[in-house]
Design an enzyme around this catalytic site. Structure first.
Site, PDB file in Angstrom:
ATOM      1  N   THR A  38       7.128 -12.564  -7.537  1.00 21.83           N
ATOM      2  CA  THR A  38       6.721 -11.299  -6.920  1.00 21.83           C
ATOM      3  C   THR A  38       5.555 -10.673  -7.681  1.00 21.83           C
ATOM      4  OG1 THR A  38       9.059 -11.003  -6.511  1.00 21.83           O
ATOM      5  CG2 THR A  38       7.639  -9.133  -6.040  1.00 21.83           C
ATOM      6  N   SER A  56      -2.121   4.025  -8.237  1.00 20.52           N
ATOM      7  CA  SER A  56      -1.952   3.527  -6.875  1.00 20.52           C
ATOM      8  C   SER A  56      -1.297   4.583  -5.978  1.00 20.52           C
ATOM      9  CB  SER A  56      -1.158   2.219  -6.896  1.00 20.52           C
ATOM     10  OG  SER A  56      -1.182   1.615  -5.646  1.00 20.52           O
ATOM     11  N   ASP A 111      -5.478   4.079  -3.884  1.00 25.68           N
ATOM     12  CA  ASP A 111      -6.512   3.295  -4.585  1.00 25.68           C
ATOM     13  C   ASP A 111      -7.054   2.164  -3.706  1.00 25.68           C
ATOM     14  OD1 ASP A 111      -4.113   1.819  -4.800  1.00 25.68           O
ATOM     15  OD2 ASP A 111      -4.782   0.820  -6.626  1.00 25.68           O
TER      16      ASP A 111
END
Length: 611
Positions: free
Chosen positions: A398, A163, A322
């Protein structure tokens, strides 16, 4: 080799290194390890071999390089062998259904590792067991993998990406058959089967042979077409898009997003955004940015602002490398650029998704089956909109793995999930991808911006009107850096035995009175009749939420991937209370009190977030 190794003076380390050299067929990583042994670099060897990368619900994420604590050919093979065995035990029809593997453009020449290489090795492992593999022939955004799992009805998906992490890192992200990221206990089961399958199988290294196998398919063209077809379900103003004169700049920050966002805009009949030339092509060195993370705001967007000034554009869209996240900035009348927070974009996109849904649905009862989701550390603005408009809002833990799995449960019950978001600039605007998706979000934001332009309204003005209609929700999030786990534990344990009494939480913080407390580490929730938290709890991470009498909410939590103690604060005001200066001061004072009384940065030697 073993005789050389005795010099480390650590038998366990010697054995680990010897086994590595027996298994590793990558000449670059093998040679790096041999050099460390010859140099007697014991500390460096310990860094590489002291502990295996932990496979969690987010899969793996670590630096590329040699050893069991790094991402490299051998650890990818070992991880995939374990995952393959776990899937064989979980699905009787794995050999009929198969898996999908995608990858980004990351590479690490010193160790010979790259996302593409890792994806090919993962494919070789599955093919050696007779499992069909849909391996993308080119780089793709992360959302394409969960989309493919759902669209083709596969057993699992793997995305090789780190990422927005620094350039030396890579990762291995796993999706289950429901199209969402894995949740516990799958992570523990996979971690166990990895440990049981460390020795490479005979064909695991044969990536070249595997690429010629009839079991290997390339889904690129088909998925490219189907994905852009699916997101067009969320295009509601094609005529406005066609004639819009709004100028938008887009940057993919040296990642995979450029081509896909251009295609998404085309699918919506929007004018193509201006691409930041220096950042549009994938480059694993990320040469123009310190960190390739648009969440860091202005530093990453400097080149975008310069292009916008040149072209007369008023909005900048930025994806992370990404392309599963989206940042947006808008030029203000003052000439300054405003970078919206993830919570502010959640408010705008949430308003927009519901606005479009309402225009499409005249049946007043349909709203009862409509849902929006957000993570518990994100803004409560969707809750306020839901209360007023009559749809359902749910909070999850989360991370999108929780929202994706909850969305799947709701969809399976015949409900509609319209939107989900997290404050870390992640948005799920389409149920065809049960994860955050920065590509569809970019096109949907493009349409929203074009629509608002027909009303002579900017994003900033619309955000103000959303807050005036549903109540101001202003937030302030940050973190402290702390490398000492003991200090972190002591800090949180002090809050659980406040004033020296066990199981006694604070009742106030400075001048602010606390009304409820939820501790998702211990499972305590003062707001529930039985004092037990509704959301899942985890004793391995710290997370306490304080609700204040003034409408403030503050969550303190540790990060799963970084040495940080994060805090998320928000002040939720009732509609009509629009004295913004007062609200901001109240929130600033609340944050100052939390830092002073709960974090105690001087006493605990905490480093503030770098400016």
């Amino acid at each position: 080799m073993t005789s050389d190794l005795s010099s480390t003076g650590d038998t366990e380390l010697d054995q680990c290194v010897a086994q590595w050299l027996q298994y590793d067929k990558n000449p670059k990583t093998a040679s790096l390890v041999q050099d460390l042994v010859k140099e007697g670099a014991v500390e460096e060897l310990k860094k590489c071999f002291s502990s295996r990368m932990e496979f969690g619900t987010a899969g793996l994420r670590a630096a590329m390089g040699p050893g069991i604590s790094r991402m490299n050919d051998l650890t990818i093979i070992q991880t995939t062998q374990g995952f393959c065995r776990y899937l064989e035990a979980s699905f009787k029809n794995l050999k009929e259904r198969g898996v999908v593997i995608g990858y980004d453009a990351r590479a690490h020449p010193p160790s010979g590792g790259s996302s593409k290489r890792f994806a090919s090795l993962a494919a070789a492992v599955f093919i050696s067991r007779g499992v069909p593999v849909h391996l993308f022939s080119g780089i793709t955004p992360t959302p394409f993998v969960p989309f493919t799992v759902s669209y083709l009805g596969l057993c699992a998906g793997i995305m090789v990406t780190a990422s927005h992490n620094p350039k030396q890192d890579n990762g291995y992200k796993v999706y289950w058959e429901n199209g969402a990221q894995i949740v516990s206990p799958h992570d523990k089961g996979i971690a166990q089967t990895i440990e049981e399958n460390l020795e490479p199988w005979p064909e695991s290294w044969n990536a070249e042979e595997a690429l010629k196998s009839p079991l290997l398919k390339d889904p690129y063209q088909d998925i490219h077409m189907q994905y852009f077809k699916a997101i067009q379900n969320h295009c509601h103003h094609r005529d406005i898009n066609k004639s819009s004169e709004v100028k938008i700049v887009h940057t993919s920050v040296h990642g995979v997003g450029h081509e896909f966002v251009q295609s998404a805009f085309k699918a919506f009949d929007l004018q193509p955004p201006f691409a930041v030339e220096e950042q549009k092509d994938p480059d694993p060195e990320f040469p123009t940015v310190k960190y390739p993370n648009p969440e860091e705001g202005e530093g990453v967007l400097t080149l975008s602002f310069a292009l916008a000034e040149k072209e007369g554009a008023t909005v900048v869209l930025a994806n992370d490398p990404d392309a599963d996240r989206l940042a947006i900035a808008e030029k203000q009348e003052s000439g300054q650029w405003r970078v919206f927070s993830g919570n502010e974009l959640g408010a705008l996109l949430g308003w927009w998704m519901f606005h479009c849904w309402k225009q499409q649905n005249s049946d007043a009862d349909a709203v009862k089956d409509l849902y929006m989701l957000a993570s518990t550390v994100s803004s409560k603005i969707l809750r306020a909109i839901a209360l007023k408009e009559g749809f359902h809002f749910e909070e999850t833990l989360t991370g999108f793995k929780w929202m994706g799995n909850r969305a799947r449960d709701l969809l399976d019950q015949g409900k509609s999930v319209l939107f989900a978001f997290e404050e870390a600039i992640g948005y799920m605007c389409s149920p065809s991808v049960l994860d955050k998706d920065g590509v569809s979000a970019a096109a949907i934001a493009g349409e929203m911006i074009s629509y608002l332009a027909t009303k002579n309204t900017s994003l900033s003005q619309k955000l103000t009107s959303v807050f005036e209609q549903y109540g101001y929700h202003i937030s302030k999030n940050s973190y402290f850096i702390c490398h000492d786990q003991k200090v972190i534990c002591t800090l949180f344990e002090r809050l659980r035995s406040y004033g020296g009494q066990k199981d006694s939480y604070p009742t106030e913080c400075g001048r602010f009175s606390i009304s409820t407390i939820r501790d998702l580490t211990t499972g305590y929730d003062s707001n529930q009749p039985d004092k037990k938290a509704v959301l899942p709890t985890s004793s391995s991470s710290q997370m306490i939420t304080f609700t204040f009498s003034n409408g403030g909410v503050a969550t303190m939590r540790t990060s799963g991937t970084e040495p940080k103690i994060k805090y998320y604060t928000e002040l939720c005001a009732a509609p009509g209370n629009s004295d913004l200066t007062h609200l901001k001061k109240e929130l600033d004072d609340l944050v100052d009190a939390i830092v002073e009384h709960f974090f105690e940065p001087q006493k605990n030697n905490l480093q503030p977030k770098p400016q």
